[in-house]
Design an enzyme around this catalytic site. Sequence first.
Site, PDB file in Angstrom:
ATOM      1  N   GLU A 163       0.775  -1.275  -0.162  1.00 19.92           N
ATOM      2  CA  GLU A 163       0.018   0.034   0.055  1.00 19.92           C
ATOM      3  C   GLU A 163       0.774   1.107   0.054  1.00 19.92           C
ATOM      4  O   GLU A 163       0.935   2.119   1.012  1.00 19.92           O
ATOM      5  CB  GLU A 163      -0.793   0.111   1.253  1.00 19.92           C
ATOM      6  N   GLU A 374      -5.616  -8.601   1.189  1.00 23.75           N
ATOM      7  CA  GLU A 374      -6.037  -7.979   2.501  1.00 23.75           C
ATOM      8  C   GLU A 374      -7.678  -7.940   2.457  1.00 23.75           C
ATOM      9  O   GLU A 374      -8.144  -7.281   1.269  1.00 23.75           O
ATOM     10  CB  GLU A 374      -5.585  -6.842   3.116  1.00 23.75           C
TER      11      GLU A 374
HETATM   12  C1  BGP Z   1      -4.428  -1.906   5.717  1.00 19.80           C
HETATM   13  C2  BGP Z   1      -3.010  -2.215   6.211  1.00 19.80           C
HETATM   14  C3  BGP Z   1      -2.817  -3.022   7.241  1.00 19.80           C
HETATM   15  C4  BGP Z   1      -3.970  -2.907   8.247  1.00 19.80           C
HETATM   16  C5  BGP Z   1      -5.359  -2.546   7.611  1.00 19.80           C
HETATM   17  C6  BGP Z   1      -6.384  -2.320   8.589  1.00 19.80           C
HETATM   18  O1  BGP Z   1      -4.301  -0.507   5.008  1.00 19.80           O
HETATM   19  O2  BGP Z   1      -2.224  -2.773   5.247  1.00 19.80           O
HETATM   20  O3  BGP Z   1      -1.699  -3.292   7.830  1.00 19.80           O
HETATM   21  O4  BGP Z   1      -3.695  -1.904   9.270  1.00 19.80           O
HETATM   22  O5  BGP Z   1      -5.250  -1.576   6.637  1.00 19.80           O
HETATM   23  O6  BGP Z   1      -6.279  -1.035   9.057  1.00 19.80           O
HETATM   24  P1  BGP Z   1      -6.796  -0.540  10.421  1.00 19.80           P
HETATM   25  O7  BGP Z   1      -5.756  -1.171  11.442  1.00 19.80           O
HETATM   26  O8  BGP Z   1      -6.412   0.984  10.473  1.00 19.80           O
HETATM   27  O9  BGP Z   1      -8.088  -0.623  10.464  1.00 19.80           O
END
Ligand code: BGP
Length: 469
Positions: A163, A374
Site C-alpha cells: 500500500e 487483505e
Molecule cells: C491496511 C494495512 C494493514 C491494516 C489494515 C487495517 O491498510 O495494510 O496493515 O492496518 O489496513 O487498518 P486499520 O488497522 O487501520 O483498521
Amino acid sequence: MKFANDFLFGAASASYQVEGAWNEDGKGISNWDVFSKIPGKTFEGTNGDVSVDHYHRYKEDVKLMAEIGLESYRFSISWARIIPDGDGEINQKGLDFYNNLIDECLKYGIVPFVTLYHWDIPQVLEECGGWTNKRTVDAFVKYANVCYKAFGDRVKHWITFNETIVFCSLGYLAGAHPPGIKNDLKKYFQATHNVFTAHAKAVVAYKNLRQFGEIGITHVFSPAFSIDNNPDNEFAAYHANQYGIAWYYDPVLKGEYPQYVVKYLNENNLTPEWTQEELNIIKIAADDNDFIGLNYYQPQRVMKNIKFENSKESSRDNSTGAPGNVSFDGVYKTVKMNDKKYTKWGWEIAPDAFLEGLKMFKANYGDIKIYITENGLGDEDVIIQDEVVDVPRIKYIEEHLVAIKKAIAEGINLKGYYAWSSTDLLSWLNGYKKQYGFIYVDHKNNLDRKIKLSGYWYKQIIEERGENL
Ligand code: BGP
C-alpha cells in the site's frame, strides 16, 4: 461453483503489528518504534513493543492457522531485523527467525507469502529522508536480495511493498504516520516515484536470480464512484481514480505514469526528480511483474468539492477513501451516503462495489493475476460464555467471497484471498481495540490465543472450497 484447487485461501499480518520483540536479538530500531512513542500519535499510546508477541509465539500461531486449515500465510519481514541500520551488516538472528517461521509454515503445508515492506523502515534510513531519498531505493534492493537469497529456496511468492498510497499519503500529506510530515506534495510524489523505482529494481533483481517464483506488489484498492450521475460528480470520481488508482497501478502494470497526473505535476512544479534510467527500469519491470495484490476494504463515494476546503484535517482514513475527507487538491470529497452500511469505524461495507471495482480493474489492466491480499472487518468482538462470537466478521467475509466468486465467473483472474488478519493484532492507529483476526488474543490474560467462530467457519469454507457460500 467451487474455488479451483490452486486458489489460495489465506490470512495476513505485518511484522510491526504482530511480532513485538522490538529490540531483541540484534534488531535495529524502526520508524514505527520511534513514531508510536511520540505522545498523541496512536490510540491510547499503544505501540508494537510487544504487540501479540508473534516473535516468540510463532509456533503456536502457525499451529492454530493449520487448525483453521489456512493454505497460505501472508506476513511481512521487518527490514530492521535483517539489516539493523538499513544498509549495512546482516543480522543472522533476524534471518534465523524468518527461516524458522517459514519452515514452521511449510511443516503444515502452509504456503508462505512474503511482503518485504509493510511500513517499518529502519530508523537510520528514515532519518536520512526515508522514501524521499534515493539512497533508500538502493538499500531496499540490497535488502530484497538478501531476503531472496536467504529464503527464496522456500518462498515462491513475494510482495515488494504494501500500500504505497497509504504510507506515502499518511507520511507526507496527513502526517498521521511516520515521518509525520503534513501537506508536502513535493515529497509525497517524490516518495511514490522512489517506491515504484525500488519495486521495479527489486523485480528485475528477483528475475535475475532465476528462483522461479512470482513477484508483485500490493496496493490498496479503493475505487471511486460518483454519488450520482451529475457530470460534475462523475468527473470528480474520474479525477479520484486517476490519483488514487492510475498513479499507483499504471507504473507497475503499464510501465508508465498516467498523463493526466503528470500534466498536473508539470504545471505545478511537482514533478518528481526522475531520471530516464529510472523510467526505463519501471517500463522493463512492468513486463516482469507477475501479479497484483489488492487490499480491498471499501470504495470511495465521491462528489465535487464545492466549497473549497483543503486536506489539513485528513485522517488515517483518507487513504482508504473513508467518508469525510477532501482530496489534497480540493477537487473532490468523499461522503457518507444514507443508503450504505458502515462499520463502527465508519468504513463502508460494500461487496457489490468490490465486484464493480474488479470489473473496472479488468477493463483497465487486463488479465494480470490478482490476489486479494487483505480484506476484513475491524470490529469489537462479542464474547459469550468464553467463545468469541464474531458473526459480523463471518457475514462480511462471506459477502466478499461471494463477490470474488462472481468475479471469477466473469473471467477475472483471481488466484487467492487473504483475510486481514490471521490473529488479532495491533491496528496502526487504533490500538488493540479494533480486532480483525480469526484467532483471538486475550490482552488481559497473558496474550492467550483462541480460535474464533469465524476461524471455524473459514475452515469449513476452505474444506468445501467455497461451494456452499
Ligand atoms: C491496511 C494495512 C494493514 C491494516 C489494515 C487495517 O491498510 O495494510 O496493515 O492496518 O489496513 O487498518 P486499520 O488497522 O487501520 O483498521
